[in-house]
Design an enzyme around this catalytic site. Sequence first.
Site, PDB file in Angstrom:
ATOM      1  N   LYS A 267      15.198   4.860  -2.467  1.00 41.64           N
ATOM      2  CA  LYS A 267      13.809   4.509  -2.456  1.00 41.64           C
ATOM      3  C   LYS A 267      13.287   5.326  -3.906  1.00 41.64           C
ATOM      4  O   LYS A 267      13.398   6.673  -4.012  1.00 41.64           O
ATOM      5  CB  LYS A 267      13.134   5.121  -1.299  1.00 41.64           C
ATOM      6  CG  LYS A 267      11.475   5.042  -1.272  1.00 41.64           C
ATOM      7  CD  LYS A 267      11.034   5.677  -0.151  1.00 41.64           C
ATOM      8  CE  LYS A 267       9.462   6.016  -0.201  1.00 41.64           C
ATOM      9  NZ  LYS A 267       8.897   6.744   1.119  1.00 41.64           N
ATOM     10  N   LYS A 279      -3.556   8.538   1.312  1.00 40.10           N
ATOM     11  CA  LYS A 279      -3.364   9.631   1.916  1.00 40.10           C
ATOM     12  C   LYS A 279      -4.505  10.750   1.851  1.00 40.10           C
ATOM     13  O   LYS A 279      -5.236  10.724   0.897  1.00 40.10           O
ATOM     14  CB  LYS A 279      -2.019  10.434   1.375  1.00 40.10           C
ATOM     15  CG  LYS A 279      -0.640   9.622   1.740  1.00 40.10           C
ATOM     16  CD  LYS A 279       0.121  10.033   0.817  1.00 40.10           C
ATOM     17  CE  LYS A 279       1.742   9.343   0.958  1.00 40.10           C
ATOM     18  NZ  LYS A 279       2.154   9.373   2.416  1.00 40.10           N
ATOM     19  N   ARG A 353       9.748   1.536   3.457  1.00 33.95           N
ATOM     20  CA  ARG A 353      10.603   0.308   4.079  1.00 33.95           C
ATOM     21  C   ARG A 353      10.255  -0.996   3.719  1.00 33.95           C
ATOM     22  O   ARG A 353      11.318  -1.681   3.626  1.00 33.95           O
ATOM     23  CB  ARG A 353      10.404   0.505   5.703  1.00 33.95           C
ATOM     24  CG  ARG A 353       8.932   0.363   5.984  1.00 33.95           C
ATOM     25  CD  ARG A 353       8.538   0.769   7.574  1.00 33.95           C
ATOM     26  NE  ARG A 353       8.312   2.263   7.366  1.00 33.95           N
ATOM     27  CZ  ARG A 353       8.063   2.930   8.514  1.00 33.95           C
ATOM     28  NH1 ARG A 353       8.026   2.256   9.621  1.00 33.95           N
ATOM     29  NH2 ARG A 353       7.813   4.139   8.263  1.00 33.95           N
TER      30      ARG A 353
END
EC number: 3.4.11.1
Length: 502
Positions: A267, A279, A353
């Site tokens: 990743k 965030k 993901r």
Amino acid sequence: MEFSVKSGSPEKQRSACVVVGVFEPRRLSPVAEQLDKISDGYISSLLRRGDLEGKPGQMLLLHQVPGVLSERVLLVGCGKERELDERQYKQIINKTITTLNETGSMEAVCFLTELHVKGRDTYWKVRQAVETTKAGLYSFDQFKTNKAEPRRPLRKLVFNVPTRRELTIGEKAIAHGLAVAKGVRVCRDVANMPPNVCNPAYLASQARRLADAFDNITTKVIGEQEMAELGMNSYLAVARGSDNEAMMAIIEYKGHPDAKPIVLVGKGLTFDSGGISIKPAEGMDEMKYDMGGAASVLGTMHALAQLQLPINVIGVLAGCENMPGGNAYRPGDILTSMSGQTIEVLNTDAEGRLVLCDALTYVDRFDPETVIDVATLTGACIIALGHHTTGLLANHNPLAHELLNASEQAGDRAWRLPLFDEYQEQLESPFADMANIGGRPAGTITAAAFLSRFTKKYNWAHLDIAGTAWKSGKEKGSTGRPVPLLTQFLLNRSGVVIEEKE
């Protein structure tokens, strides 16, 4: 730094410094006893005076010891003899190197590799000494205008082994240790780069540089146009909010004429703001480390290139940046992945993901022997395992056991978590084939369960390095993990015999 091995007596070493161990309470190691005998009890008299107890990490530097040819003798506290384990051994080596670097000794002969470490042989002790030394001397200061450098840094280190027949294994340990250390350094350097330098294009350029240096390595880079043609819509969605183009670098190492490749997928989120699901500001600077998986794959490929193992390995750096913007993907969007499966986005900060699922679908074309993905994937892994242990999940038990064995050998620990079918239920969506998150319970497992839907055609393992890829606080920076684990796995797969239990 130059490393070598030899087999000899401590009193005969013509060196700037000889390094020997002392146990608690004030007990000389066998090598220190030899020096004490030749010096007519000089060292033991110092211990009787209380100059050194032998506690772990204690140091006492002696000059011009009678009867000893070396200019200096460094006594190193090693704790209680029967309690010397792997962790303590590496801590002692690290403290020793720091001390040597401050003494002005430009070269030294180290006898600590003769100490008995529970369950470990000469190969392990020498290799770990090399890796620990290189890690301890690492600094990332290329953006500092004033660099602090030792006046007379340590340049040569000789490790002593008990017998001449162990010289060959010691030389092999140094070669392997240097390869791992090279991989760890590459990983740390790339991961520590600021995100205004290390973007997806920079990652791809590092992959190309590796291919330029070795004849049996080639690199291909896929940009957004080709991704669109391939149907990598999940990957591309994450990249939409950023002005930096997503790029996936495929590094192919050819060490065998016809073996199926082992594929490593990293990743590579060079910066993860969280996207629309943004965030908190505090600690967001550390989201440059969200490409730790790609950095570790790149580092492992460097180690592999040094070792020239007789296997085929493909390293994939899935580079991307997750930013908010007018064109960014949103919670509620439904994406069609490269596999054809649809995904409802519930949180844009669960982006890793979404990048990995398309990368994992892409690598099926290589007919892989094994696929391992590496990702700073879930904060839940930090809650479960802290910052010491990497999370491991797999759809193939033998592969999981291989990785756990490699983690123990390399001292780069991993722990397996379950991947039962029941966890798949948490990913159900009323509108798509799956959601991209499964709620708070078992977050690391549901993230892997998501990825497992794209890995059904091959043996696959997932390493969640969210807790182990970097450190915060005063030691802030990349750790270089899990390069040692992955390199050890490749060494084992190549059939290299590297460790025998005592």
